[in-house]
Design a protein around this motif. Structure first.
Motif, PDB file in Angstrom:
ATOM      1  N   LEU A   1      14.292   0.978  16.731  1.00  0.00           N
ATOM      2  CA  LEU A   1      13.344   2.096  16.649  1.00  0.00           C
ATOM      3  C   LEU A   1      12.754   2.414  18.015  1.00  0.00           C
ATOM      4  O   LEU A   1      12.555   3.581  18.368  1.00  0.00           O
ATOM      5  CB  LEU A   1      12.234   1.773  15.635  1.00  0.00           C
ATOM      6  N   LYS A   2      12.490   1.358  18.781  1.00  0.00           N
ATOM      7  CA  LYS A   2      11.949   1.591  20.127  1.00  0.00           C
ATOM      8  C   LYS A   2      12.928   2.409  20.962  1.00  0.00           C
ATOM      9  O   LYS A   2      12.538   3.297  21.700  1.00  0.00           O
ATOM     10  CB  LYS A   2      11.649   0.262  20.824  1.00  0.00           C
TER      11      LYS A   2
ATOM     12  N   GLU B   1      21.991  -1.022   7.288  1.00  0.00           N
ATOM     13  CA  GLU B   1      22.372  -0.654   8.650  1.00  0.00           C
ATOM     14  C   GLU B   1      21.151  -0.050   9.327  1.00  0.00           C
ATOM     15  O   GLU B   1      20.327   0.599   8.665  1.00  0.00           O
ATOM     16  CB  GLU B   1      23.479   0.410   8.611  1.00  0.00           C
ATOM     17  N   LEU B   2      21.087  -0.190  10.605  1.00  0.00           N
ATOM     18  CA  LEU B   2      19.974   0.406  11.350  1.00  0.00           C
ATOM     19  C   LEU B   2      19.946   1.932  11.154  1.00  0.00           C
ATOM     20  O   LEU B   2      18.904   2.533  10.916  1.00  0.00           O
ATOM     21  CB  LEU B   2      20.095   0.065  12.840  1.00  0.00           C
ATOM     22  N   SER B   3      21.172   2.533  11.237  1.00  0.00           N
ATOM     23  CA  SER B   3      21.232   3.999  11.150  1.00  0.00           C
ATOM     24  C   SER B   3      20.664   4.479   9.810  1.00  0.00           C
ATOM     25  O   SER B   3      20.028   5.526   9.724  1.00  0.00           O
ATOM     26  CB  SER B   3      22.676   4.472  11.297  1.00  0.00           C
ATOM     27  N   GLU B   4      20.893   3.667   8.781  1.00  0.00           N
ATOM     28  CA  GLU B   4      20.404   4.023   7.452  1.00  0.00           C
ATOM     29  C   GLU B   4      18.875   4.070   7.442  1.00  0.00           C
ATOM     30  O   GLU B   4      18.263   5.024   6.968  1.00  0.00           O
ATOM     31  CB  GLU B   4      20.907   2.942   6.478  1.00  0.00           C
ATOM     32  N   ILE B   5      18.269   3.058   8.002  1.00  0.00           N
ATOM     33  CA  ILE B   5      16.806   3.014   7.966  1.00  0.00           C
ATOM     34  C   ILE B   5      16.199   4.066   8.906  1.00  0.00           C
ATOM     35  O   ILE B   5      15.156   4.635   8.630  1.00  0.00           O
ATOM     36  CB  ILE B   5      16.278   1.594   8.279  1.00  0.00           C
TER      37      ILE B   5
ATOM     38  N   ARG C   1      14.831   4.596  19.983  1.00  0.00           N
ATOM     39  CA  ARG C   1      14.770   6.007  19.562  1.00  0.00           C
ATOM     40  C   ARG C   1      13.414   6.631  19.847  1.00  0.00           C
ATOM     41  O   ARG C   1      13.091   7.709  19.350  1.00  0.00           O
ATOM     42  CB  ARG C   1      15.104   6.104  18.074  1.00  0.00           C
ATOM     43  N   GLY C   2      12.617   5.916  20.622  1.00  0.00           N
ATOM     44  CA  GLY C   2      11.367   6.514  21.107  1.00  0.00           C
ATOM     45  C   GLY C   2      10.156   6.262  20.234  1.00  0.00           C
ATOM     46  O   GLY C   2       9.061   6.757  20.529  1.00  0.00           O
ATOM     47  N   TYR C   3      10.297   5.509  19.165  1.00  0.00           N
ATOM     48  CA  TYR C   3       9.127   5.236  18.327  1.00  0.00           C
ATOM     49  C   TYR C   3       8.312   4.124  18.942  1.00  0.00           C
ATOM     50  O   TYR C   3       8.825   3.269  19.667  1.00  0.00           O
ATOM     51  CB  TYR C   3       9.557   4.815  16.911  1.00  0.00           C
ATOM     52  N   LYS C   4       7.005   4.125  18.612  1.00  0.00           N
ATOM     53  CA  LYS C   4       6.155   2.994  18.995  1.00  0.00           C
ATOM     54  C   LYS C   4       6.203   2.027  17.826  1.00  0.00           C
ATOM     55  O   LYS C   4       6.038   2.447  16.677  1.00  0.00           O
ATOM     56  CB  LYS C   4       4.715   3.451  19.209  1.00  0.00           C
ATOM     57  N   VAL C   5       6.416   0.743  18.135  1.00  0.00           N
ATOM     58  CA  VAL C   5       6.604  -0.207  17.037  1.00  0.00           C
ATOM     59  C   VAL C   5       5.638  -1.383  17.173  1.00  0.00           C
ATOM     60  O   VAL C   5       5.412  -1.896  18.281  1.00  0.00           O
ATOM     61  CB  VAL C   5       8.059  -0.727  17.024  1.00  0.00           C
ATOM     62  N   GLU C   6       5.043  -1.796  16.069  1.00  0.00           N
ATOM     63  CA  GLU C   6       4.279  -3.046  15.986  1.00  0.00           C
ATOM     64  C   GLU C   6       4.952  -3.885  14.908  1.00  0.00           C
ATOM     65  O   GLU C   6       5.550  -3.345  13.974  1.00  0.00           O
ATOM     66  CB  GLU C   6       2.834  -2.757  15.578  1.00  0.00           C
ATOM     67  N   THR C   7       4.832  -5.221  15.017  1.00  0.00           N
ATOM     68  CA  THR C   7       5.500  -6.062  14.033  1.00  0.00           C
ATOM     69  C   THR C   7       4.526  -7.030  13.366  1.00  0.00           C
ATOM     70  O   THR C   7       3.472  -7.339  13.924  1.00  0.00           O
ATOM     71  CB  THR C   7       6.611  -6.905  14.706  1.00  0.00           C
ATOM     72  N   ALA C   8       4.916  -7.457  12.155  1.00  0.00           N
ATOM     73  CA  ALA C   8       4.157  -8.492  11.461  1.00  0.00           C
ATOM     74  C   ALA C   8       5.151  -9.313  10.656  1.00  0.00           C
ATOM     75  O   ALA C   8       6.184  -8.783  10.233  1.00  0.00           O
ATOM     76  CB  ALA C   8       3.117  -7.863  10.539  1.00  0.00           C
TER      77      ALA C   8
ATOM     78  N   ALA D   1       6.052   8.984  16.489  1.00  0.00           N
ATOM     79  CA  ALA D   1       5.359   8.254  15.435  1.00  0.00           C
ATOM     80  C   ALA D   1       5.236   6.753  15.728  1.00  0.00           C
ATOM     81  O   ALA D   1       6.039   6.173  16.447  1.00  0.00           O
ATOM     82  CB  ALA D   1       6.102   8.453  14.130  1.00  0.00           C
ATOM     83  N   LYS D   2       4.182   6.159  15.123  1.00  0.00           N
ATOM     84  CA  LYS D   2       3.918   4.741  15.306  1.00  0.00           C
ATOM     85  C   LYS D   2       4.304   4.012  14.022  1.00  0.00           C
ATOM     86  O   LYS D   2       3.889   4.398  12.937  1.00  0.00           O
ATOM     87  CB  LYS D   2       2.441   4.553  15.588  1.00  0.00           C
ATOM     88  N   ILE D   3       5.117   2.970  14.180  1.00  0.00           N
ATOM     89  CA  ILE D   3       5.698   2.325  13.001  1.00  0.00           C
ATOM     90  C   ILE D   3       5.340   0.844  12.962  1.00  0.00           C
ATOM     91  O   ILE D   3       5.378   0.152  13.992  1.00  0.00           O
ATOM     92  CB  ILE D   3       7.233   2.501  13.002  1.00  0.00           C
ATOM     93  N   LEU D   4       4.993   0.371  11.769  1.00  0.00           N
ATOM     94  CA  LEU D   4       4.727  -1.049  11.577  1.00  0.00           C
ATOM     95  C   LEU D   4       5.900  -1.665  10.813  1.00  0.00           C
ATOM     96  O   LEU D   4       6.243  -1.201   9.726  1.00  0.00           O
ATOM     97  CB  LEU D   4       3.421  -1.226  10.774  1.00  0.00           C
TER      98      LEU D   4
END
Lengths: 520, 122
Positions: free
Chosen positions: A24-25, A108-112, A27-34, A5-8
Motif C-alpha cells: 500500500l505504501k 493477492e495484494l492486487s485484490e486487496i 501505491r502512495g497510501y499512508k499506512v499504520e499497523t497493529a 488516504a490513511k490506512i490501518l
C-alpha cells in the motif's frame, strides 16, 4: 480530500502486515499497523484513518470486536475484513456491523488494493456529501462544490454557472480558470451547451474534446483555448436546468475516464439537491423575516394609533392652557417667551402624532391605475421650486415614456415621494443634484413600475443601511426629524405590494428605488 | 348673543380649557363629563351648539349626536376628536356635522369655529 488516504492494517500474522503495508505504501497510501485488536483500537483512538483492514481471527480482541469499537469512535472509517474460509459466518456478521467489504484469505495484494480503492472512493463521496449538506448558505455551498470537484476529479479548472433573475447565465464561482478570458470562454461554452440541451430537451452530461479545435466553437473558443477535455454537468430542479458546472482538464492532462464520469453524475445529483435545499432555506428565511417585519409593523401600528389617541387629550390641554396664559402675559416678559416655546413644542408633538397616525393607518386605501410620472410631477409642484431656489438642489427628471400604469393610491404615493425628495434635500444642505428616474422592471415574471431617486449627498453609512426604514430611526438632529418618514414610506409601499430599497450610488449619494406592481 | 354652548368631553383638562377659551365671549357655557349626562342635559335644556368628543366611556359621540338631533332638530354640532381615523371620519361625514377639530387644537381654532358655526345657523 486532497491527501492520499490513511490506512490501518491489523493482523496477528506479521508477514501479512508487512506485505500489505509495503504494497500500500508503494501505491502512495499512508499506512499504520497493529498486531492485535486492542492495539488497533488504541491506534484508531489516537488518530483518524480513512480505511482499516482487519483480520477477523486474532488473539485477545478479535476482528469483529475491534470493528465495533473502531466504528464507535469513528463511524466514517471504512473497514475491510480479512476472513479465513472457516469464518464465513463471521464475515456476514461483520457486514452487518458496518464493514465496507471482506476479502478471503489468502489474498493477492492486487485484490486487496482494488477493495481499498473502492473503500477510499466511498470515503471521499461520504466526505463530499457530508460537506455539501453541512452548509445551507449558498455561497459556502458553491465553494464546497467547486473545490470538491477540483480535488476528486483532479480537474484543472471548475466553474459553476447559474441564472440571474433576468435569466442570464453568469459565473457564480470559478476555481483554477486564472483570467477573465478563460472564464469568459467557459461561460460562453456553457451557454452554448445549455442552448443545446434545451433545444433537445435533455439534461444529461455533455462532453467536449478540445473545443479550441472545433469549428462550431470558433467564435467562442479561440485557438488559445486550453481545454483538453471538458465536462458540462447541468444542475437541475424538477427536470428544469437551473445552472451548470463546467469541469476541465487542460494542457497535457489526461482524459477523464469512465469512473470520473460516474463520479460526476453522482456529484451532479448531490449538488442539485444541495442547491435546492439552500434555495428553499433562503426562501424560508426571507418569508420569515417578512412575516416578522409585518407583525412588527402591525403591532407598532396598533400601539402608535392608541398612543396618538391617548396623548392627544393632555396635549390639547397643554396647548389650550398655554395659549390662555399667553393671552394674559406681557409680550416682553420672559414668561411669554417661555410659553411660546411650550406652544411650539406642542406643535412639534402634533406633527409627530400625525406622522405616527399616518404610519399606523391600517385601513384600506383605494388602489387604482395611476401614472407614476404624474404623481411625481404633482409632488414636485409642492417642493421643487423651493428646493431649487432656496437650497440650490437641482432636480433632474428622467421620466420613462409610455410606462404602464401602477396600482396605487395617488395621495399616499405622493406622500412617499415627498418624503424621499425632502430627505434628499436634507442630506444636501449645500446644494446638489437630485435625479428622479422612472422606468419599468421585471422580476420573476412580475412587472413593476419603478421610480429611482438619486442624490449627490454623502450616501448612507453601511452600518445603518439596514436600519433606516425602522420606525424612529433618524440621523437628523433632535427636533428635525421624527424618524418616521421612511417607515411611513415603507408601510405605504408594502401595502401596495411594492418594494422600497436603499442603496448607495456607484460614485456618491444615496439611491432609493420604489417599485410598484404594474397594471396588466 | 348669549348663545348656549354645551361642551361634552370625558377629559376634564379639555372641558376646562375649551370652556375658558369660550368664556367672556357672551356665551352661556355648560359642560358634560360623558355622553349620558350630556343627553340628560339636552333633555332639560335647549342649546345653540354642542361641542362633542367622539370617544367616551359610556355613550359614544356618534350616539350622543344622534340623540341631540332628535331632541333638538337642526342643532349645530362641532366634533372634537383625538384621531381622524377612518371610523372618526365616517362619523363626521355621516352625521353631517357642522365642524370638526383634531386634538390638539388651540383656543383660536375653537373660538373661530364656534363663531363660524353660529353665524351660519342664525
Amino acid at each position: 480530500m486532497n491527501h492520499k488516504a490513511k490506512i490501518l492494517v491489523v493482523d496477528d500474522e506479521q508477514h501479512i502486515v508487512l506485505m500489505l503495508s509495503d504494497g500500500l505504501k508503494q501505491r502512495g497510501y499512508k499506512v499504520e499497523t497493529a498486531f492485535n485488536g486492542k492495539e488497533a483500537v488504541s491506534k484508531a483512538g489516537r488518530e483518524e484513518f480513512d480505511v482499516a483492514i482487519i483480520d477477523i481471527k486474532m488473539p485477545e480482541m478479535d476482528g469483529i470486536a475491534a470493528l465495533g469499537e473502531i466504528k464507535k469512535m469513528n463511524p466514517e472509517v471504512e473497514v475491510i475484513m480479512a476472513t479465513g474460509y472457516g469464518t464465513m459466518g463471521t464475515a456476514v456478521e461483520s457486514m452487518r456491523k458496518g464493514a465496507f467489504d471482506y476479502v478471503h484469505k489468502p489474498f493477492e495484494l492486487s485484490e486487496i488494493v482494488r477493495v481499498v480503492e473502492r473503500a477510499v472512493e466511498k470515503r471521499r463521496f461520504n466526505d463530499i456529501s457530508r460537506a455539501i449538506f453541512s452548509t445551507i448558505e449558498s455561497n459556502d455551498l458553491l465553494e464546497i462544490i467547486v473545490n470538491s470537484l477540483m480535488n476528486v476529479l483532479k480537474a484543472d479548472d471548475v466553474s459553476l454557472m447559474l441564472f440571474d433573475p433576468k435569466n442570464r447565465l453568469y459565473t457564480a464561482i470559478s476555481s483554477g480558470a486564472s483570467d477573465n478570458v478563460r472564464k469568459n470562454t467557459r461561460l460562453l461554452l456553457s451557454e452554448k451547451t445549455i442552448a443545446y440541451l434545451k433545444e433537445n430537451s435533455l439534461n444529461s452530461l455533455v462532453l467536449m474534446e478540445e473545443p479550441g479545435k472545433d469549428p462550431q466553437f470558433k467564435n467562442i473558443a479561440t485557438a488559445g483555448c486550453d481545454i483538453k477535455f471538458g465536462i458540462f454537468l447541468p444542475l437541475t430542479e424538477e427536470d428544469k436546468i437551473i445552472g451548470l458546472i463546467n469541469i476541465n482538464r487542460t494542457g497535457e492532462s489526461e482524459y477523464f475516464n469512465e469512473s470520473d464520469l460516474q463520479r460526476v453524475k453522482i456529484f451532479g445529483s448531490l449538488a442539485s439537491l444541495a442547491l435546492r435545499n439552500a434555495k428553499l432555506y433562503k426562501q424560508l428565511q426571507e418569508t420569515q423575516s417578512q412575516l416578522i417585519q409585518a407583525e412588527k409593523m402591525s403591532a407598532l401600528g396598533q400601539l402608535a394609533g392608541g398612543l396618538a389617541h391617548e396623548i392627544s387629550n393632555p396635549l390639547s390641554g397643554i396647548l389650550g392652557l398655554t395659549q390662555l396664559i399667553l393671552e394674559n402675559s406681557e409680550t416682553a416678559s420672559q414668561n411669554y417667551k417661555d410659553l411660546k416655546e411650550i406652544e411650539k413644542a406642542v406643535f412639534r408633538c402634533k406633527k409627530i402624532i400625525s406622522s405616527l397616525l399616518s404610519f399606523a393607518r391600517q385601513d384600506k386605501f383605494s388602489l387604482e391605475p395611476v401614472n407614476i410620472n404624474e404623481i411625481i410631477e404633482e409632488t414636485l409642484v409642492l417642493c421643487a421650486r423651493q428646493m431649487e431656489v432656496n437650497q440650490h438642489v437641482k432636480i433632474v427628471k428622467r421620466f420613462g415614456e409610455n410606462l404602464p400604469r401602477a396600482h396605487g393610491d395617488f395621495q399616499q404615493l405622493m406622500q412617499v415621494f415627498l418624503n424621499l425628495i425632502t430627505n434628499a434635500r436634507d442630506v444636501m444642505p449645500d446644494g446638489g443634484e437630485l435625479t428622479i428616474e422612472t422606468g419599468r422592471s421585471d422580476e420573476n415574471g412580475r412587472k413593476f413600475v419603478t421610480a429611482v431617486f438619486r442624490d449627490t449627498g454623502p450616501g448612507i453609512r453601511q452600518d445603518i443601511i439596514d436600519k433606516i426604514f425602522d420606525p424612529f430611526f433618524t440621523t437628523k438632529p433632535v427636533g428635525k426629524g421624527t424618524g418616521l418618514g421612511l417607515s411611513v414610506c415603507m408601510g405605504i409601499v408594502h401595502r401596495h405590494n411594492g418594494k422600497i430599497e436603499a442603496t448607495n450610488g456607484a460614485e456618491k449619494g444615496a439611491v432609493f428605488t420604489v417599485s410598484l406592481p404594474a397594471c396588466e | 348673543m348669549n348663545e348656549r354652548v354645551l361642551i361634552i368631553d370625558d377629559d376634564e383638562l379639555v372641558r376646562n380649557y375649551v370652556s375658558r377659551a369660550l368664556s367672556g365671549r357672551g356665551f352661556t357655557l355648560e359642560t358634560a363629563v360623558n355622553g349620558s349626562s350630556a343627553v340628560a342635559l339636552m333633555e332639560k335644556e335647549k342649546f345653540d351648539v354642542i361641542i362633542c368628543d367622539l370617544k367616551m366611556p359610556d355613550i359614544q359621540g356618534d350616539e350622543v349626536i344622534k340623540r341631540a338631533r332628535v331632541l333638538q332638530p337642526g342643532i349645530p354640532v362641532i366634533v372634537i376628536s383625538g384621531s381622524m381615523s377612518e371610523s372618526s371620519k365616517a362619523v363626521i361625514n355621516e352625521m353631517k356635522v357642522e365642524g370638526a377639530l383634531l386634538k390638539p387644537f388651540g383656543i383660536d381654532e375653537i373660538r373661530s369655529l364656534v363663531d363660524e358655526v353660529l353665524k351660519k345657523t342664525q
